[in-house]
Design a protein around this motif. Structure first.
Motif, PDB file in Angstrom:
ATOM      1  N   LEU A  69       0.826  -1.207   0.000  1.00 32.69           N
ATOM      2  CA  LEU A  69       0.000   0.000   0.000  1.00 32.69           C
ATOM      3  C   LEU A  69       0.861   1.256   0.000  1.00 32.69           C
ATOM      4  CD1 LEU A  69      -2.795  -1.036   2.520  1.00 32.69           C
ATOM      5  CD2 LEU A  69      -3.063  -0.680   0.065  1.00 32.69           C
ATOM      6  N   GLN A  70       1.913   1.260   0.806  1.00 27.95           N
ATOM      7  CA  GLN A  70       2.799   2.425   0.854  1.00 27.95           C
ATOM      8  C   GLN A  70       3.454   2.688  -0.495  1.00 27.95           C
ATOM      9  OE1 GLN A  70       5.578   2.048   4.102  1.00 27.95           O
ATOM     10  NE2 GLN A  70       3.963   1.993   5.628  1.00 27.95           N
ATOM     11  N   GLU A  71       3.868   1.642  -1.159  1.00 23.96           N
ATOM     12  CA  GLU A  71       4.490   1.801  -2.481  1.00 23.96           C
ATOM     13  C   GLU A  71       3.503   2.368  -3.490  1.00 23.96           C
ATOM     14  OE1 GLU A  71       7.650   1.602  -3.667  1.00 23.96           O
ATOM     15  OE2 GLU A  71       8.133   1.452  -1.536  1.00 23.96           O
ATOM     16  N   ARG A  72       2.260   1.877  -3.449  1.00 25.84           N
ATOM     17  CA  ARG A  72       1.241   2.375  -4.386  1.00 25.84           C
ATOM     18  C   ARG A  72       0.929   3.844  -4.122  1.00 25.84           C
ATOM     19  NH1 ARG A  72      -0.609   4.497  -7.795  1.00 25.84           N
ATOM     20  NH2 ARG A  72      -2.611   4.198  -8.794  1.00 25.84           N
ATOM     21  N   ILE A  73       0.818   4.219  -2.858  1.00 27.20           N
ATOM     22  CA  ILE A  73       0.534   5.607  -2.490  1.00 27.20           C
ATOM     23  C   ILE A  73       1.722   6.496  -2.866  1.00 27.20           C
ATOM     24  CG2 ILE A  73       0.142   7.163  -0.532  1.00 27.20           C
ATOM     25  CD1 ILE A  73      -2.306   5.435  -1.500  1.00 27.20           C
ATOM     26  N   LYS A  74       2.917   6.001  -2.668  1.00 31.59           N
ATOM     27  CA  LYS A  74       4.115   6.755  -3.049  1.00 31.59           C
ATOM     28  C   LYS A  74       4.120   7.024  -4.555  1.00 31.59           C
ATOM     29  CE  LYS A  74       9.162   6.469  -2.749  1.00 31.59           C
ATOM     30  NZ  LYS A  74      10.297   5.654  -2.318  1.00 31.59           N
ATOM     31  N   GLN A  75       3.782   6.020  -5.345  1.00 30.51           N
ATOM     32  CA  GLN A  75       3.692   6.192  -6.807  1.00 30.51           C
ATOM     33  C   GLN A  75       2.658   7.254  -7.168  1.00 30.51           C
ATOM     34  OE1 GLN A  75       2.641   2.325  -8.281  1.00 30.51           O
ATOM     35  NE2 GLN A  75       4.720   1.510  -8.142  1.00 30.51           N
ATOM     36  N   ASP A  76       1.516   7.196  -6.513  1.00 33.95           N
ATOM     37  CA  ASP A  76       0.462   8.171  -6.792  1.00 33.95           C
ATOM     38  C   ASP A  76       0.946   9.584  -6.484  1.00 33.95           C
ATOM     39  OD1 ASP A  76      -2.289   9.072  -7.354  1.00 33.95           O
ATOM     40  OD2 ASP A  76      -2.322   9.493  -5.198  1.00 33.95           O
ATOM     41  N   ILE A  77       1.543   9.771  -5.331  1.00 38.50           N
ATOM     42  CA  ILE A  77       2.023  11.099  -4.933  1.00 38.50           C
ATOM     43  C   ILE A  77       3.117  11.582  -5.878  1.00 38.50           C
ATOM     44  CG2 ILE A  77       3.260  12.340  -3.114  1.00 38.50           C
ATOM     45  CD1 ILE A  77       1.599  10.588  -1.111  1.00 38.50           C
ATOM     46  N   GLN A  78       4.007  10.688  -6.271  1.00 37.57           N
ATOM     47  CA  GLN A  78       5.070  11.065  -7.206  1.00 37.57           C
ATOM     48  C   GLN A  78       4.505  11.474  -8.562  1.00 37.57           C
ATOM     49  OE1 GLN A  78       7.676   7.638  -7.092  1.00 37.57           O
ATOM     50  NE2 GLN A  78       8.949   8.548  -5.479  1.00 37.57           N
TER      51      GLN A  78
END
Length: 140
Positions: free
Chosen positions: A20-29
């Motif tokens: 989940l953290q990786e997916r959210i990080k991708q979204d924010i980036q």
């Protein structure tokens, strides 16, 4: 086998959290931001003017690192500092109109990504997850 349920729950929680953290990080980036920048703007966007300490506690970034991120966001015009008239040591941070405009544009998209991640999970299951994680967190 039941003896390993706590261990299995822990492993599943940690793996899903990482995913989940990786997916959210991708979204924010995808918005040209770092997670720490987004977290600070999101806190100010939803909670209004805050001290550095309040922001640090809300977004779980230590005060040493947060000053650097605030400096960057201030340089970009997304937030501003306001010195407290009653306590000269205190500095309030508030989101600017430019920062609000940005968050009005990107936050609904970000929220939709989160909604999509939990698609297919019933409201009852989500409530159970929330309550269970609260219990574990308080116990820890």
């Amino acid at each position: 086998m039941d003896d390993n349920l706590s261990l299995k729950a822990f492993v599943v929680l940690m793996k899903s959290s990482k995913t989940l953290q990786e997916r959210i990080k991708q979204d924010i980036q995808s918005y040209g931001m770092k997670t720490s920048e987004f977290a600070i703007l999101e806190a100010l966007f939803h909670k209004g003017r805050q001290t550095v300490r309040q922001i640090s506690e809300a977004v779980l970034i230590n005060t040493g690192s947060i000053t650097y991120v605030i400096d960057k966001l201030e340089t970009k015009g997304f937030l501003e500092r306001e010195h407290c008239t009653e306590d000269r040591r205190a500095v309030f941070i508030q989101i600017t109109d430019k920062g609000t405009k940005l968050m009005n544009e990107i936050f609904p998209k970000h929220q939709q990504v989160i909604e999509d991640l939990f698609e297919g999970v019933s409201k009852e299951d989500l409530k159970t997850v929330i309550e269970t994680l609260k219990k574990v967190g308080h116990r820890a």
